[in-house]
Design a protein around this motif. Structure first.
Motif, PDB file in Angstrom:
ATOM      1  N   SER A 198       0.901  -1.178  -0.057  1.00  0.00           N
ATOM      2  CA  SER A 198      -0.069  -0.062  -0.019  1.00  0.00           C
ATOM      3  C   SER A 198       0.723   1.195   0.103  1.00  0.00           C
ATOM      4  O   SER A 198       0.315   2.369  -0.531  1.00  0.00           O
ATOM      5  N   ALA A 210     -11.177   4.433  -2.531  1.00  0.00           N
ATOM      6  CA  ALA A 210     -11.702   3.816  -1.285  1.00  0.00           C
ATOM      7  C   ALA A 210     -11.642   2.254  -1.423  1.00  0.00           C
ATOM      8  O   ALA A 210     -10.953   1.580  -0.476  1.00  0.00           O
ATOM      9  N   THR A 211     -11.849   1.630  -2.610  1.00  0.00           N
ATOM     10  CA  THR A 211     -11.628   0.182  -2.826  1.00  0.00           C
ATOM     11  C   THR A 211     -10.052  -0.379  -2.630  1.00  0.00           C
ATOM     12  O   THR A 211      -9.964  -1.264  -1.942  1.00  0.00           O
ATOM     13  N   GLY A 271      -8.614   0.265   0.715  1.00  0.00           N
ATOM     14  CA  GLY A 271      -9.484  -0.550   1.724  1.00  0.00           C
ATOM     15  C   GLY A 271      -8.965  -2.081   1.729  1.00  0.00           C
ATOM     16  O   GLY A 271      -9.052  -2.782   2.603  1.00  0.00           O
ATOM     17  N   ILE A 272      -8.658  -2.573   0.429  1.00  0.00           N
ATOM     18  CA  ILE A 272      -8.118  -3.890   0.555  1.00  0.00           C
ATOM     19  C   ILE A 272      -6.669  -3.970   1.121  1.00  0.00           C
ATOM     20  O   ILE A 272      -6.496  -5.095   1.849  1.00  0.00           O
ATOM     21  N   TRP A 288      -5.263  -2.109   3.231  1.00  0.00           N
ATOM     22  CA  TRP A 288      -5.242  -1.507   4.734  1.00  0.00           C
ATOM     23  C   TRP A 288      -6.234  -2.569   5.713  1.00  0.00           C
ATOM     24  O   TRP A 288      -5.511  -3.070   6.704  1.00  0.00           O
ATOM     25  N   PHE A 289      -7.310  -2.885   5.138  1.00  0.00           N
ATOM     26  CA  PHE A 289      -8.354  -3.651   6.219  1.00  0.00           C
ATOM     27  C   PHE A 289      -8.612  -5.128   5.419  1.00  0.00           C
ATOM     28  O   PHE A 289      -9.618  -5.756   6.221  1.00  0.00           O
ATOM     29  N   ASN A 290      -8.277  -5.472   4.403  1.00  0.00           N
ATOM     30  CA  ASN A 290      -8.538  -6.509   3.772  1.00  0.00           C
ATOM     31  C   ASN A 290     -10.183  -6.419   3.428  1.00  0.00           C
ATOM     32  O   ASN A 290     -10.925  -7.447   3.454  1.00  0.00           O
ATOM     33  N   ALA A 291     -10.714  -5.197   3.172  1.00  0.00           N
ATOM     34  CA  ALA A 291     -12.024  -5.096   2.818  1.00  0.00           C
ATOM     35  C   ALA A 291     -12.241  -5.391   1.316  1.00  0.00           C
ATOM     36  O   ALA A 291     -12.463  -4.308   0.684  1.00  0.00           O
ATOM     37  N   ARG A 292     -12.688  -6.516   0.972  1.00  0.00           N
ATOM     38  CA  ARG A 292     -12.881  -7.067  -0.305  1.00  0.00           C
ATOM     39  C   ARG A 292     -14.200  -7.146  -0.847  1.00  0.00           C
ATOM     40  O   ARG A 292     -14.284  -6.993  -2.115  1.00  0.00           O
ATOM     41  N   SER A 344      -8.650  -4.738  -8.238  1.00  0.00           N
ATOM     42  CA  SER A 344      -8.945  -3.941  -7.208  1.00  0.00           C
ATOM     43  C   SER A 344     -10.249  -2.874  -7.087  1.00  0.00           C
ATOM     44  O   SER A 344     -10.415  -2.201  -6.513  1.00  0.00           O
TER      45      SER A 344
END
Length: 316
Positions: A32, A83-84, A87-88, A90-94, A181
């Motif tokens: 990142s 954002a996406t 988000g992936i 830093w937070f693994n928000a997939r 991503s």
């Protein structure tokens, strides 16, 4: 009616999984760092150019108005994926919902088409400035530039809305994992178990009628520019006239090379390693917003001075 309601409600439950950098999932925090640097460069660079053009009266000319449009589209392109992507990493928000995916896809495509249209308008601007300098200001007056800006937005919206809306007619019964991503039109279509021939045809027609046509017209503009420059008697004047196009040529290359590379990889690079797709897909989105401010700041003295004045004013 119930079938339509069921189909509509199913779209609210569909969710896709975005992908970061395949094989480097354990190191996404470190990965990142360069992406944060690129996003910070893109946002600050385009923001400074936009601020410089707005606040400096000496830059209220057609060439710089078009440059402000280019910076606006680059900002939009960067924000659409910020954002996406982070988000992936830093937070693994997939996970992304179907409607959010469509919205992101629409704006990515819209700003891509708008950037292509702005580059075409800038090519026309350079042709008018070189071939008809005495009438330059009267041909490209404020009213006409505003009309061009509105036409660019309207053209992109009208062309891309059917392409994105048609994805709602498909059924998604395969793996929900996307290969990028962010939501990319061919990527989403591959997850459908319905017939996607109409979607493919509409998507191809949309890109050919916008980016494809623009590339041909930009090339034609430069053929006319070169012919006009070669007709100038003085070598010094020829050099000066052509030097005004250098920044625009750089911006065109930075936009079209990653775009063409991504199209080729998706069409013919099915056996390529996953990271190749990832690198080219991210270059397609990040190269223009990062490089355009650098190109215009280095190659255009007026922009460089205006940006420095803005920075000095902020410090004081």
């Amino acid at each position: 009616m119930s079938a339509f309601q069921n189909a509509t409600s199913s779209f609210h439950t569909i969710a896709f999984l975005l992908t970061g950098v395949p094989g480097l999932e354990a190191f996404h925090t470190w990965v990142s760092i360069p992406f944060c640097f690129l996003y910070a460069t893109a946002l600050s660079g385009n923001g400074l150019i936009l601020l410089a053009i707005i606040t400096q009266p000496g830059l209220h000319e057609p060439m710089y108005y078009f440059l402000s449009m280019l910076s606006t589209t680059d900002l939009g392109l960067s924000i659409s994926t910020l954002a996406t992507m982070l988000g992936i990493f830093w937070f693994n928000a997939r996970e992304i919902s179907f409607n959010a995916c469509l919205a992101q896809m629409f704006f990515i495509k819209l700003f891509t088409v708008m950037e292509s249209s702005v580059l075409l308008a800038m090519a026309f601007d350079r042709y008018v400035a070189i071939s008809n300098p005495l009438r330059y200001a009267s041909i490209l007056n404020d009213s006409r530039i505003s009309q061009i800006g509105v036409a660019i937005i309207f053209r992109g919206t009208l062309t891309l809305t059917p392409m994105v809306a048609l994805l709602k007619r498909l059924s998604y019964c395969r793996s929900r994992v996307l290969h990028h991503s962010y939501c990319f039109h061919p990527d989403v279509m591959k997850l459908s178990c319905s017939d996607t021939r109409i979607n493919s045809a509409v998507g191809l027609a949309a890109m050919i009628s916008t980016v494809g046509v623009d590339s041909i017209l930009i090339l034609l503009s430069y053929v006319l520019i070169i012919r006009t420059v070669l007709s100038i008697a003085s070598p010094e004047e020829r050099k000066k006239a052509f030097s005004t196009c250098v920044s625009h040529i750089g911006a065109v290359a930075v936009f079209y090379v990653p775009l063409i590379s991504l199209s080729f990889v998706h069409r013919f690079g099915k056996r390529a390693p996953p990271y190749v797709h990832t690198v080219i897909a991210n270059a397609y989105l990040l190269a223009p917003p990062v490089m355009n401010p650098l190109i215009y700041s280095v190659k255009t003295r007026q922009i460089r001075r205006a940006v420095l004045r803005v920075l000095r004013f902020k410090k004081s």
